[in-house]
Design an enzyme around this catalytic site. Structure first.
Site, PDB file in Angstrom:
ATOM      1  N   PRO A  45     -34.796  18.018   8.850  1.00  0.00           N
ATOM      2  CA  PRO A  45     -34.484  16.593   8.683  1.00  0.00           C
ATOM      3  C   PRO A  45     -35.294  15.929   7.582  1.00  0.00           C
ATOM      4  O   PRO A  45     -36.512  15.971   7.611  1.00  0.00           O
ATOM      5  CB  PRO A  45     -34.848  16.009  10.044  1.00  0.00           C
ATOM      6  CG  PRO A  45     -35.920  16.913  10.561  1.00  0.00           C
ATOM      7  CD  PRO A  45     -35.618  18.279  10.039  1.00  0.00           C
ATOM      8  N   TRP A 536     -44.371  15.162  13.536  1.00  0.00           N
ATOM      9  CA  TRP A 536     -44.003  16.574  13.329  1.00  0.00           C
ATOM     10  C   TRP A 536     -43.584  17.245  14.630  1.00  0.00           C
ATOM     11  O   TRP A 536     -42.937  18.291  14.611  1.00  0.00           O
ATOM     12  CB  TRP A 536     -45.156  17.336  12.666  1.00  0.00           C
ATOM     13  CG  TRP A 536     -45.237  16.959  11.232  1.00  0.00           C
ATOM     14  CD1 TRP A 536     -46.047  16.015  10.690  1.00  0.00           C
ATOM     15  CD2 TRP A 536     -44.437  17.464  10.174  1.00  0.00           C
ATOM     16  NE1 TRP A 536     -45.804  15.907   9.353  1.00  0.00           N
ATOM     17  CE2 TRP A 536     -44.830  16.779   9.001  1.00  0.00           C
ATOM     18  CE3 TRP A 536     -43.436  18.429  10.093  1.00  0.00           C
ATOM     19  CZ2 TRP A 536     -44.242  17.039   7.764  1.00  0.00           C
ATOM     20  CZ3 TRP A 536     -42.853  18.684   8.864  1.00  0.00           C
ATOM     21  CH2 TRP A 536     -43.258  17.987   7.715  1.00  0.00           C
ATOM     22  N   GLN A 564     -42.859  23.407   3.230  1.00  0.00           N
ATOM     23  CA  GLN A 564     -42.554  23.435   4.664  1.00  0.00           C
ATOM     24  C   GLN A 564     -42.963  24.734   5.358  1.00  0.00           C
ATOM     25  O   GLN A 564     -42.816  24.860   6.562  1.00  0.00           O
ATOM     26  CB  GLN A 564     -41.066  23.181   4.899  1.00  0.00           C
ATOM     27  CG  GLN A 564     -40.604  21.815   4.424  1.00  0.00           C
ATOM     28  CD  GLN A 564     -41.313  20.668   5.117  1.00  0.00           C
ATOM     29  OE1 GLN A 564     -41.757  20.797   6.250  1.00  0.00           O
ATOM     30  NE2 GLN A 564     -41.442  19.551   4.426  1.00  0.00           N
ATOM     31  N   TRP A 568     -42.667  22.506   8.637  1.00  0.00           N
ATOM     32  CA  TRP A 568     -41.551  22.590   9.580  1.00  0.00           C
ATOM     33  C   TRP A 568     -41.269  24.021  10.052  1.00  0.00           C
ATOM     34  O   TRP A 568     -40.945  24.237  11.217  1.00  0.00           O
ATOM     35  CB  TRP A 568     -40.285  21.990   8.955  1.00  0.00           C
ATOM     36  CG  TRP A 568     -39.179  21.785   9.943  1.00  0.00           C
ATOM     37  CD1 TRP A 568     -39.238  21.045  11.090  1.00  0.00           C
ATOM     38  CD2 TRP A 568     -37.868  22.338   9.900  1.00  0.00           C
ATOM     39  NE1 TRP A 568     -38.030  21.088  11.752  1.00  0.00           N
ATOM     40  CE2 TRP A 568     -37.173  21.876  11.035  1.00  0.00           C
ATOM     41  CE3 TRP A 568     -37.213  23.176   8.993  1.00  0.00           C
ATOM     42  CZ2 TRP A 568     -35.848  22.226  11.296  1.00  0.00           C
ATOM     43  CZ3 TRP A 568     -35.887  23.513   9.240  1.00  0.00           C
ATOM     44  CH2 TRP A 568     -35.217  23.040  10.391  1.00  0.00           C
ATOM     45  N   LYS A 601     -44.717  18.067 -12.191  1.00  0.00           N
ATOM     46  CA  LYS A 601     -44.137  17.465 -11.006  1.00  0.00           C
ATOM     47  C   LYS A 601     -43.468  16.139 -11.376  1.00  0.00           C
ATOM     48  O   LYS A 601     -43.977  15.405 -12.214  1.00  0.00           O
ATOM     49  CB  LYS A 601     -45.271  17.178 -10.016  1.00  0.00           C
ATOM     50  CG  LYS A 601     -45.023  17.757  -8.656  1.00  0.00           C
ATOM     51  CD  LYS A 601     -46.200  17.422  -7.752  1.00  0.00           C
ATOM     52  CE  LYS A 601     -46.086  18.192  -6.461  1.00  0.00           C
ATOM     53  NZ  LYS A 601     -47.331  18.328  -5.759  1.00  0.00           N
ATOM     54  N   LYS A 604     -43.384   9.066  -9.874  1.00  0.00           N
ATOM     55  CA  LYS A 604     -43.159   7.708 -10.352  1.00  0.00           C
ATOM     56  C   LYS A 604     -44.145   7.343 -11.448  1.00  0.00           C
ATOM     57  O   LYS A 604     -43.783   6.731 -12.446  1.00  0.00           O
ATOM     58  CB  LYS A 604     -43.307   6.717  -9.192  1.00  0.00           C
ATOM     59  CG  LYS A 604     -41.998   6.531  -8.438  1.00  0.00           C
ATOM     60  CD  LYS A 604     -42.158   5.506  -7.335  1.00  0.00           C
ATOM     61  CE  LYS A 604     -41.038   5.672  -6.317  1.00  0.00           C
ATOM     62  NZ  LYS A 604     -41.359   5.138  -5.013  1.00  0.00           N
TER      63      LYS A 604
END
Length: 1039
Positions: A45, A536, A564, A568, A601, A604
């Site tokens: 997700p 998490w 992840q 995750w 990377k 912003k």
RNA sequence: AGGGCGGUGGCUCAGCCUGGUUAGAGUGCUCGGCUGAUAACCGAGUGGUCCGGGGUUCGAAUCCCCGCCGCCCUACCA
């Protein structure tokens, strides 16, 4: 079929998307596969706090491509989308929206009810935004039934899981040192801190502590957090390292003794010299660390904190203790130890029975001592001053090092001992590692990386002192202190004693459940602990909570980025291991990150962010999809280079043009596909039919893994080389034939089949383009959407020998082009004869498909064999020789160079030959020809082509005819005529009467004596033998 | 500090597992050609210490060891 127009892929996207929506295609595809074998996919997700970026786009494109493939294999794909919604990121954003500065204001100013409501709104709003962006990429997931961890059902399964953990003895409440954010006023888990280390400047302070029982002797420690000295309780040394007593002599002849690790003496003295006048120093004694154990010192801030005076009476407090964690990489080799403020300090402190002392509150302010009420980091300066005044400071400077920060608000974290709830991973670590080995990791080395991560992981702190999360379902008795873990709403309703007050339980968030009181066995009232669960924990529940079950259902496939691996991939495994005792997924693909062109990377602050919406707007979703799955291997980081999108565009243009060419001719001839035309296939048709099925085979194999890069590269190669550059070139003449010519119809049928097949193979990665092609190609008896079709291979079309032969033919034709170019003899003029030299394999292919070579090369005659004056060369085939003869290869190569090549070749035609005691098989050598200068010869991969450069008038005439045809064609194009349109022509300045019929047919024209020209042009034509013609061509449209 | 991955023409990348002929593709640049599907295409040229060093081997971009550089993960410097 309808006529095809040039395409704008972005517009095509929209059209197809609309078609899917209006006809409920996604639902129909699902329905079609219902009841078939299941394929269980769990969506990792994304967090609903903003818009998607290129990396999230890539992630979903990978998922979508794989799942489309699986659906096209007939699987009943369980494909719920999922969202991550609880937790700090949204809390922080909502705090900003309310304009509040600290945690307390949530309760005092806003109210928890309202705060939670706002968090929910925020999450749902961003879910909407992101969902639309994903859909824009053509991602098919079950959006309607997406799982959200904020629903009662999902949260209830979270409770159930925690109760399971409790029953399995893996849930514990413990006082431990945790990361603490003083702004968010909550504990954080390890994984929330990962990636949040930043370079910062901190104090670097060397301090001496006076020994209690030895005159004028000090232990020297180093710290970057002076504020923790208040809570210092011991000094740790390594039992096995060497420590020295250093006698330091100052300018004023005063002497004192410092205890420092031997290896670091010089470094420490040098630091000391910066602020002290040190005249001399010498080592007067050397001991092992363990010999120092038990030596008592006087705490440097006794006067500033009365509590330390009490501690001083304790057995091991303010003494030197032993610990293995001490290193000699920096500092003094003696470690200032505050068990309430460091994990290792905590561990070693427990061993020595030291109190876990942490005199700071949730906001990071001292609760005791001289600096009570001051934020600890702000006390650093004053503490340093105090130490200086006391003469205990050796050196104070700054050090740049990485330090953990809060993942949301970026505040530097503190280490602080608090009571928290933990899942005791340490107890099941071996099982986790064991089961990790049963997973199919792509690429395989992720397994190493994963297991390595698990090895270092500590117990999982799951409690957060926050609001927006699944409330910890633990109720504690106010009277006896006993606690229970509630596993369901039902259980809660059974046990609650204030139903009237609470009413119906429709929501499990904090405002509701905090009101609920239970009765303890002892008769006391139980209240819920205030904490919520780590976010998490939410996503970790996904394998089963997402589909609302309470059993283990292993996912067939999951995929996420490499960050992840320890997040995750781990969190869901850890939970399933706790609850079910196994890993919840079978195949796990790790993908990379998207970087900018320079490999930096995207961020912003650098202003180098590429918005996937912008790429889609310019090129369309399919091109972005294809690019992202072909630019590199999916597990490596991907540099997004805008100009590379143009490459993909040119590929798709070529595909579309091939498709447009085919369909538009079919439409022109009103062609109705029918398998009966397969009876009339020519060799090139059989070849492309074989090729497209071979490609299907390769594509399926690579998608299965998945190796997207090989899949897309194979497709690219087929479209450009096989279809566009070769097959269509071969059949071009056939498309100009009469309407009912079976040669032409067979080519149409072949193209029809190939395009359909190609669209099917392409569909997973380029669903819009493939669907658009399919919709136009399909007949009434076919499925409504391409995604209701199977992706498969028609084995009966595959002919490997034909494919090999055709590869040789292509090589020969390419060699002819090269040769013509070299002798400046353009394709328009025929060549009388070529001679091809090569192996039997080459000969066979050339003989069989000579008509292709003749047509494509504009060759009148082909001979096979050698040309006088050429010399044979034997080239050893090292691979084959090496397999058999190993280290003897050089000897054999020497022998091969010594024999007469021609003689050897002759003998090899009849089989093996013996040479110097070695058996030489025909496949041990390759035959090459050395071409004499006076012959025009061109080498290709497996032989040589010799071109006869004799020119006679007949050849020239034929060439001139082609010159004229080309010019008329070019004029037709200038005039913007339709392909079908007929013209009248007149050619002056050259005699081509001989080829009148051919020219008329080729240009759809008719020679006439007189005409009123619509277009007239004078051309200069130069033949290869130097003749020049001035030709006037006049064209009149047929009105 | 530990672990993982990567380092191949100007640029983006294949090849490496399973060693073997002259290391490939696309793109860029130069020159020439072709063209009624093609914003295309074809050919020639340009451009490579396959990160460095050592080893194994008849033979290394490929296997092994040691470095260097970049990225990521983990651990953080008390």
């Amino acid at each position: 079929m309808e006529k095809v127009e040039p395409v704008n892929f972005r517009e095509l996207d929209k059209k197809i998307k609309k078609f899917w929506e209006e006809n409920n295609i996604y639902q129909k595809v699902k329905k079609k596969n219902e009841g078939n074998k299941e394929f269980y996919f769990v969506d990792g997700p994304p967090y609903c706090s903003g818009a998607i970026h290129l990396g999230t786009a890539w992630n979903k494109i990978i998922k979508d491509t794989y799942l489309r493939f699986k659906r096209m294999q007939g699987y009943n794909v369980l494909d719920k989308a999922g969202w991550d919604m609880h937790g700090l990121p949204i809390e922080v954003k909502v705090e900003n929206e309310f304009g509040i500065k600290n945690k307390k204001e949530i309760e005092t100013k806003i109210g928890v009810d309202k705060f939670i409501e706002k968090c929910k709104e925020f999450a749902l709003k961003h879910k909407e935004i992101m969902e639309n962006q994903f859909k824009n990429l053509g991602v098919w997931l079950d959006w309607e039934n997406a799982y959200m961890p904020i629903t009662k059902e999902y949260m209830e399964i979270g409770w159930w899981s925690l109760k399971k953990a409790h029953e399995n003895g893996l849930l514990t409440k413990d006082l431990r040192v945790v990361y603490w954010c003083p702004r968010c006023e909550t504990a954080l888990a390890e994984h929330e801190v990962r990636g949040e280390y930043k370079e910062v400047y901190d104090p670097s302070v060397y301090v001496k502590f006076k020994l209690a029982d030895e005159e004028n002797t000090y232990v020297v420690i180093w710290t970057t957090t002076p504020w923790t000295l208040i809570a210092n309780l011991a000094v740790t040394v390594h039992p096995e390292y060497d420590y020295t007593y250093v006698e330091v002599e100052f300018d004023d002849n005063k002497k004192e003794v410092w205890i420092i690790a031997e290896k670091l003496v010089e470094e420490v003295i040098n630091k000391a010299k910066k602020t002290h006048n040190i005249k001399n120093y010498k080592i007067i004694k050397k001991v092992k660390g363990k010999e120092l154990e038990g030596i008592k010192y006087i705490h440097p801030l006794l006067e500033e904190n009365d509590k330390q005076k009490d501690f001083a009476k304790l057995e091991n407090a303010h003494t030197i203790i032993l610990g293995e964690h001490v290193t000699l990489d920096g500092g003094t080799g003696l470690v200032h130890t505050a068990p309430g403020h460091g994990e290792e300090d905590f561990e070693v402190g427990k061993k020595y029975n030291l109190p876990i002392y942490s005199p700071i509150d949730d906001e990071g302010k001292y609760t005791e001592g001289k600096w009570r009420g001051v934020f600890v980091k702000e006390a650093d300066v004053e503490i340093i001053e105090t130490l200086k005044d006391k003469g205990l400071l050796i050196y104070a400077g700054k050090i740049k090092h990485s330090y953990p920060h809060c993942w949301r608000c970026k505040t530097p974290l503190l280490f602080r001992a608090t009571e928290q709830w933990f899942l005791e991973i340490s107890k099941i670590k071996e099982n986790i590692i064991g089961h990790a080995k049963t997973v199919n990791w792509i690429p395989h080395w992720v397994e190493t990386r994963y297991i390595n991560g698990v090895k270092f992981v500590g117990d999982w702190n799951i409690s957060r002192q926050r609001y927006w999360g699944i409330p910890l379902p633990v109720w504690v008795c106010e009277k006896c202190g006993k606690y229970i873990v509630v596993g369901s709403v039902e259980e809660l309703e059974e046990k609650m004693i204030n139903k009237d007050e609470v009413g119906e339980i429709n929501d499990l968030h904090k405002p509701t459940v905090d009101k609920i009181k239970l009765r303890c066995e002892c008769g006391g009232e139980m209240k819920r602990v205030g904490d919520v669960l780590d976010v998490w924990f939410d996503s970790g529940l996904a394998p089963y909570a997402s589909i609302g079950i309470k059993e283990l259902k292993k996912a067939d496939f999951i995929t996420e980025g490499h960050d992840q691996v320890t997040k995750w991939f781990y969190s869901q495994h850890a939970l399933s291991e706790i609850v079910f005792g196994d890993v919840p997924y079978k195949k796990c693909l790790m993908h990379g990150f998207t970087l900018d062109e320079k490999g930096d990377k995207m961020s912003k602050s650098l202003g180098n962010i590429v918005n996937p919406d912008d790429v889609v707007e310019k090129y369309g979703a399919d091109l972005l999809r294809f690019y992202l799955l072909s630019a590199n291997k999916v597990w490596e980081d991907l540099r997004f280079v805008w100009s590379e999108m143009d490459d993909v565009l040119s590929l798709f243009n070529t595909l579309w043009n091939a498709y447009m060419f085919a369909v538009n001719y079919m439409v022109l001839d009103d062609f109705k596909p029918d398998e009966k035309y397969f009876k009339y296939l020519k060799d090139e048709d059989k070849w492309i039919l074989s090729r497209v099925n071979t490609i299907a085979k390769i594509a399926i194999k690579n998608l299965e893994v998945p190796y997207f890069h090989t899949y897309t590269w194979t497709l690219k190669d087929f479209i450009l080389n096989d279809l566009s550059r070769w097959y269509i070139r071969l059949i071009r003449d056939r498309t100009w034939k009469e309407k009912e010519d079976v040669d032409k119809l067979a080519a149409y049928q072949t193209l029809y089949y190939v395009l359909l097949k190609l669209a099917t193979i392409l569909a997973p990665v380029a669903p819009h383009t493939a669907e658009a092609m399919y919709q136009n190609l399909k007949t009434d008896d076919m499925e409504e959407s391409i995604f209701m079709n199977r992706i498969d291979v028609d084995e009966e079309f595959i002919d490997e020998e034909l494919e090999r032969d055709m590869a040789i033919v292509r090589d020969v034709v390419d060699a002819i082009y090269r040769g013509r170019d070299r002798i400046k003899y353009t394709l328009r003029y025929p060549i009388k004869e070529i001679t091809i030299a090569g192996s039997e394999e080459v000969k066979k292919a050339v003989e069989k498909y000579s008509y292709i070579i003749k047509e494509q090369g504009n060759i009148k005659n082909i001979k096979f064999g050698e040309v006088e004056g050429s010399k044979y060369i034997i080239k050893p085939n090292y691979r084959e020789l090496g397999k058999r003869y190993r280290s003897e290869v050089p000897k054999i190569v020497k022998l091969l160079n010594e024999v007469d090549p021609k003689d050897l070749i002759e003998k090899l035609k009849d089989g093996s030959v013996e040479l110097g005691g070695y058996e030489i098989k025909p496949n041990y050598v390759d035959v090459r020809l050395e071409i004499p200068d006076y012959i025009s010869g061109v080498e290709f991969s497996k032989g040589t082509v010799f071109i006869n450069t004799e020119i006679d008038d007949e050849l020239i005439k034929e060439g001139l005819m082609r010159e004229v045809i080309r010019r008329i064609q070019s004029m037709r194009k200038d005039m913007d005529l339709d392909i079908e349109e007929k013209i009248k022509i007149k050619v002056e300045g050259i005699d081509i009467n001989e080829f009148k019929n051919i020219v008329e047919r080729e240009v759809r024209g008719q020679f006439v004596e007189a005409l009123t020209p619509d277009y007239e042009k004078i051309w200069e034509i130069k033949t290869p033998n130097g003749e020049k013609y001035t030709v006037k061509i006049s064209i009149e449209k047929n009105k």
